[in-house]
Design a protein around this motif. Structure first.
Motif, mmCIF file in Angstrom:
data_model
loop_
_atom_site.group_PDB
_atom_site.id
_atom_site.type_symbol
_atom_site.label_atom_id
_atom_site.label_comp_id
_atom_site.label_asym_id
_atom_site.label_seq_id
_atom_site.Cartn_x
_atom_site.Cartn_y
_atom_site.Cartn_z
ATOM 1 N N GLU A 91 70.557 -19.042 24.910
ATOM 2 C CA GLU A 91 70.056 -18.854 26.279
ATOM 3 C C GLU A 91 70.748 -19.785 27.256
ATOM 4 O OE1 GLU A 91 65.832 -19.475 26.139
ATOM 5 O OE2 GLU A 91 65.603 -17.913 24.630
ATOM 6 N N GLN A 92 71.020 -21.010 26.789
ATOM 7 C CA GLN A 92 71.632 -21.991 27.691
ATOM 8 C C GLN A 92 73.060 -21.618 28.043
ATOM 9 O OE1 GLN A 92 70.571 -26.184 26.951
ATOM 10 N NE2 GLN A 92 69.328 -25.436 25.278
ATOM 11 N N ILE A 93 73.772 -21.045 27.079
ATOM 12 C CA ILE A 93 75.139 -20.602 27.366
ATOM 13 C C ILE A 93 75.083 -19.385 28.286
ATOM 14 C CG2 ILE A 93 77.280 -19.759 26.340
ATOM 15 C CD1 ILE A 93 76.503 -21.356 23.816
ATOM 16 N N ALA A 94 74.119 -18.500 28.039
ATOM 17 C CA ALA A 94 73.981 -17.289 28.853
ATOM 18 C C ALA A 94 73.698 -17.635 30.315
ATOM 19 C CB ALA A 94 72.853 -16.416 28.289
ATOM 20 N N GLU A 95 72.927 -18.697 30.537
ATOM 21 C CA GLU A 95 72.584 -19.097 31.895
ATOM 22 C C GLU A 95 73.841 -19.438 32.701
ATOM 23 O OE1 GLU A 95 70.219 -22.629 32.073
ATOM 24 O OE2 GLU A 95 69.898 -22.434 34.220
ATOM 25 N N ALA A 96 74.749 -20.192 32.061
ATOM 26 C CA ALA A 96 75.991 -20.564 32.740
ATOM 27 C C ALA A 96 76.815 -19.319 33.065
ATOM 28 C CB ALA A 96 76.792 -21.526 31.857
ATOM 29 N N LEU A 97 76.852 -18.376 32.132
ATOM 30 C CA LEU A 97 77.639 -17.155 32.340
ATOM 31 C C LEU A 97 77.063 -16.313 33.477
ATOM 32 C CD1 LEU A 97 78.378 -16.132 28.672
ATOM 33 C CD2 LEU A 97 80.094 -16.502 30.443
ATOM 34 N N ARG A 98 75.724 -16.182 33.500
ATOM 35 C CA ARG A 98 75.091 -15.372 34.556
ATOM 36 C C ARG A 98 75.337 -15.986 35.925
ATOM 37 N NH1 ARG A 98 70.825 -14.431 30.648
ATOM 38 N NH2 ARG A 98 69.821 -16.322 31.382
ATOM 39 N N TYR A 99 75.396 -17.328 35.963
ATOM 40 C CA TYR A 99 75.606 -18.000 37.237
ATOM 41 C C TYR A 99 77.013 -17.735 37.775
ATOM 42 C CZ TYR A 99 75.964 -21.543 40.804
ATOM 43 O OH TYR A 99 76.148 -22.174 41.999
ATOM 44 N N HIS A 100 77.997 -17.898 36.901
ATOM 45 C CA HIS A 100 79.374 -17.787 37.378
ATOM 46 C C HIS A 100 79.892 -16.352 37.397
ATOM 47 C CE1 HIS A 100 80.241 -21.994 37.992
ATOM 48 N NE2 HIS A 100 79.674 -22.286 36.838
ATOM 49 N N PHE A 101 79.289 -15.469 36.607
ATOM 50 C CA PHE A 101 79.726 -14.065 36.584
ATOM 51 C C PHE A 101 78.524 -13.162 36.818
ATOM 52 C CE2 PHE A 101 82.454 -16.516 33.739
ATOM 53 C CZ PHE A 101 83.710 -16.243 34.241
ATOM 54 N N PRO A 102 78.028 -13.099 38.057
ATOM 55 C CA PRO A 102 76.803 -12.335 38.330
ATOM 56 C C PRO A 102 76.969 -10.846 38.032
ATOM 57 C CG PRO A 102 77.683 -13.359 40.353
ATOM 58 C CD PRO A 102 78.583 -13.762 39.253
ATOM 59 N N GLY A 103 78.200 -10.351 37.945
ATOM 60 C CA GLY A 103 78.420 -8.924 37.724
ATOM 61 C C GLY A 103 78.260 -8.474 36.281
ATOM 62 N N LEU A 104 78.147 -9.410 35.354
ATOM 63 C CA LEU A 104 78.080 -9.020 33.945
ATOM 64 C C LEU A 104 76.734 -8.381 33.597
ATOM 65 C CD1 LEU A 104 79.632 -12.104 32.079
ATOM 66 C CD2 LEU A 104 80.736 -9.931 32.597
ATOM 67 N N THR A 105 76.775 -7.358 32.732
ATOM 68 C CA THR A 105 75.524 -6.777 32.251
ATOM 69 C C THR A 105 74.942 -7.675 31.163
ATOM 70 O OG1 THR A 105 76.571 -5.577 30.463
ATOM 71 C CG2 THR A 105 76.458 -4.464 32.610
ATOM 72 N N ARG A 106 73.666 -7.402 30.810
ATOM 73 C CA ARG A 106 73.021 -8.210 29.766
ATOM 74 C C ARG A 106 73.786 -8.166 28.452
ATOM 75 N NH1 ARG A 106 66.571 -7.791 30.049
ATOM 76 N NH2 ARG A 106 66.874 -8.422 27.894
ATOM 77 N N THR A 107 74.258 -6.973 28.112
ATOM 78 C CA THR A 107 75.003 -6.830 26.866
ATOM 79 C C THR A 107 76.300 -7.629 26.913
ATOM 80 O OG1 THR A 107 74.307 -4.565 27.168
ATOM 81 C CG2 THR A 107 75.514 -5.063 25.150
ATOM 82 N N GLN A 108 76.964 -7.569 28.074
ATOM 83 C CA GLN A 108 78.224 -8.305 28.188
ATOM 84 C C GLN A 108 78.002 -9.816 28.069
ATOM 85 O OE1 GLN A 108 79.353 -6.553 31.935
ATOM 86 N NE2 GLN A 108 81.134 -5.539 31.034
ATOM 87 N N VAL A 109 76.922 -10.287 28.725
ATOM 88 C CA VAL A 109 76.599 -11.717 28.634
ATOM 89 C C VAL A 109 76.394 -12.091 27.180
ATOM 90 C CG1 VAL A 109 74.837 -13.449 29.142
ATOM 91 C CG2 VAL A 109 75.652 -11.957 30.954
ATOM 92 N N ARG A 110 75.604 -11.261 26.496
ATOM 93 C CA ARG A 110 75.300 -11.534 25.101
ATOM 94 C C ARG A 110 76.541 -11.578 24.232
ATOM 95 N NH1 ARG A 110 70.829 -11.795 22.183
ATOM 96 N NH2 ARG A 110 71.526 -11.703 20.039
ATOM 97 N N GLU A 111 77.420 -10.613 24.471
ATOM 98 C CA GLU A 111 78.661 -10.566 23.685
ATOM 99 C C GLU A 111 79.493 -11.827 23.915
ATOM 100 O OE1 GLU A 111 80.408 -6.936 24.974
ATOM 101 O OE2 GLU A 111 79.200 -5.705 23.609
ATOM 102 N N ARG A 112 79.541 -12.246 25.192
ATOM 103 C CA ARG A 112 80.350 -13.427 25.504
ATOM 104 C C ARG A 112 79.750 -14.692 24.894
ATOM 105 N NH1 ARG A 112 83.578 -14.062 30.955
ATOM 106 N NH2 ARG A 112 84.006 -11.894 31.464
ATOM 107 N N VAL A 113 78.412 -14.775 24.873
ATOM 108 C CA VAL A 113 77.761 -15.938 24.267
ATOM 109 C C VAL A 113 78.095 -15.989 22.775
ATOM 110 C CG1 VAL A 113 75.559 -17.002 23.668
ATOM 111 C CG2 VAL A 113 75.886 -16.014 25.942
ATOM 112 N N VAL A 114 77.967 -14.846 22.123
ATOM 113 C CA VAL A 114 78.250 -14.797 20.684
ATOM 114 C C VAL A 114 79.706 -15.168 20.428
ATOM 115 C CG1 VAL A 114 78.451 -13.236 18.710
ATOM 116 C CG2 VAL A 114 76.405 -13.178 20.146
#
Lengths: 262, 267
Positions: free
Chosen positions: B104-127
């Motif tokens: 979740e903590q990694i996902a938070e940083a991604l959502r902040y800097h890349f607001p256009g990403l979908t939930r699935t994309q965020v998840r994939e990037r975290v993994v």
């Protein structure tokens, strides 16, 4: 009587692992699992191993701060594991422990003088205040600080000075054995060198014995005569510190290989 | 040039903490800033994204890809911090929030800097970020207290690298870890750098970490750089007496001495 200062005989510290709604015991964490060792008067013994191998638990068990599951701790031939608080008190004076983080070991609201005089009040109840103050000043001199530091508070001292104060406090009760648990890890390299030299000097001058716990093999070699290697609660190798690099056990070799070379 | 620091000066009302620090750092390069506590190395690192404590007066030039960081407004700084220049600090447990899983903590940083990403994309990037540092994907749902110290530091590195910064500032990244974990984290940083062309600014008091990781080293004391150069040269043939003294007081395996040399105050 073997003439040994400290002996551990098959020492074990096992913690129960609980699970489920009723917190039933489902197994045991064998933090220390059958360790035997002996430290002679004046000897400096190193204990190395990774985090979680049980070396700090071993130290705490010797100090009576962790429950001993099996085996015994003997001090000058007398079994001290399992003794009650009062019976243990005379031994508390002879064994002192120094921890990694001097900031955490000192009360921020007490001056250096208060911190050094407290153990004197407990262990030398017949001393008057001027005598305690004089002894505190002398202790500071022993660790390379000045009587002027008596009025200081921990936040006014550097990390190295704080660790010197914790050493002075340990020396207050005239111990025979110091158990040092990673006493240098929080310090700069130049300060580490100063404290290592101080420990070597105190050992020569006061005839102290050390159980020095560290993951820094070069520091252990510098300060100790012998090294014990601990893995998963057990001692796997014991060797003279000068022969550390000829270690044979694969785990010791792994530790050696991980040391960054200058 | 990725980063240029010129005549950097950080002053507080009662002291000058950094005075006249100059260095450059290019893509894929590593520079180690070495010094004792109070040498100004960590403040220099924080100044790169203007994260200095209140009351600090910053002067001199800091340019990130030619743009003056000293002239950036709050919005531009937010785009710089974490996205372009990321930090890893000494104590992983202090850098992680104990109430959230590492994923979740990694996902938070991604959502902040890349607001256009979908939930699935965020998840994939975290993994992907976790796997890059050797943490299995199923650890997404682990809390920091459920991971070891080395694993937590890996998670912090994963978080720092998730937004694909160009510069990673590692401030004493292995000081809280024991030797085997230290070797592991250093190897990981080397490997990530080779894969991604990341620039690395390593802040440490331990000269032994410099060789093998940094090609360039700058030795700092009392806010100034005393000696700067290729790390093999500085470690093998130090020019400044302070560097020599700092090297001499480190105990080395196989070289037991009756006493370690002490660093004199006035070098």
């Amino acid at each position: 009587m073997s003439g040994m200062l400290l002996e551990l005989d098959g020492l074990a510290v096992h913690y129960p692992l609980h699970a489920g709604l009723w917190r039933r015991v489902v197994g045991w964490q064998r933090a220390v699992d059958g360790v035997s060792l002996a430290i002679a008067p004046g000897q400096a013994m190193g204990l190395v191993g990774e985090s979680g191998c049980g070396k700090s638990t071993l130290a705490r068990a010797v100090m009576g701060l962790a429950p001993v599951t099996a085996g015994a701790v003997r001090y000058r031939g007398v079994r001290i594991s399992g003794l009650g608080r009062a019976a243990l008190r005379p031994y508390r004076k002879r064994l002192q422990m120094i921890f990694q983080d001097p900031a955490g070991a000192l009360n921020p609201r007490r001056s250096v003088a208060q911190c050094l005089e407290e153990p004197l009040e407990i262990h030398f109840p017949d001393w008057d205040a001027p005598r305690r103050r004089a002894r505190a000043a002398e202790l500071l001199r022993q660790v390379g600080l000045l009587p002027a530091h008596l009025a200081r508070y921990p936040h006014e001292l550097s990390g190295g000075q704080r660790q010197r104060v914790t050493i002075a406090r340990a020396l207050a009760v005239e111990p025979e054995l110091l158990i040092l648990d990673e006493p240098l890890s929080a310090l700069d390299v130049s300060v580490q060198a100063q404290i290592v030299n101080l420990l070597a000097e105190l050992r020569e001058r006061l005839g102290l014995s050390y159980l020095f716990i560290s993951h820094d093999l070069a520091l252990v070699q510098q300060l100790c005569d012998e090294v014990l290697v601990m893995q998963a609660g057990k001692l796997v190798e014991r060797l003279a510190s000068d022969r550390l690099e000829q270690a044979e056990h694969p785990y010791t070799r792994k530790l050696l290989a991980a040391v960054p070379r200058l | 040039m990725l980063l240029e620091v010129e005549a950097l000066r950080i002053a507080f009302p009662d002291l000058i903490a950094v005075d006249g620090v100059t260095f450059t750092l290019d893509q894929g390069e590593t520079l180690a800033l070495v010094g004792e506590s109070g040498s100004g190395k960590s403040l220099t690192a924080l100044a790169l994204t203007r994260l200095l404590p209140a009351g600090a007066q910053l002067s001199g030039e800091i340019r990130y890809r030619g743009e003056a960081v000293t002239a950036m407004d709050a919005r531009r700084l937010r785009q710089l911090r974490g996205r372009q220049i990321a930090y890893v600090f000494q104590e992983p447990t202090a850098a992680l929030n104990p109430l959230f899983t590492v994923g979740e903590q990694i996902a938070e940083a991604l959502r902040y800097h890349f607001p256009g990403l979908t939930r699935t994309q965020v998840r994939e990037r975290v993994v992907a970020a976790l796997e890059r540092v050797g943490i299995p994907a199923l650890r997404y749902h682990s809390y920091p207290h459920q991971l070891s110290g080395g694993m937590n530091q890996r998670a912090v590195i994963a978080m720092a690298l998730a937004c694909e910064p160009r510069l990673l500032v590692a401030d004493e990244p292995t000081t809280a870890l024991d030797v085997t974990l230290q070797a592991e984290i250093l190897a990981l940083l080397r490997q990530l750098q080779a894969q991604t062309g990341l620039a690395l600014l390593l802040i440490t008091h331990n000269l032994a970490l410099v060789r093998g990781l940094a090609r360039q080293v700058a030795v700092m004391r009392h806010g100034c750089i005393l000696e700067q150069g290729a790390s093999d040269r500085v470690l093998d043939a130090p020019q400044h007496p302070y560097t020599r003294a700092l090297l001499a007081c480190v105990p080395r395996l196989g070289q037991r001495r009756p006493r370690l040399p002490i660093l004199e105050e006035d070098i």
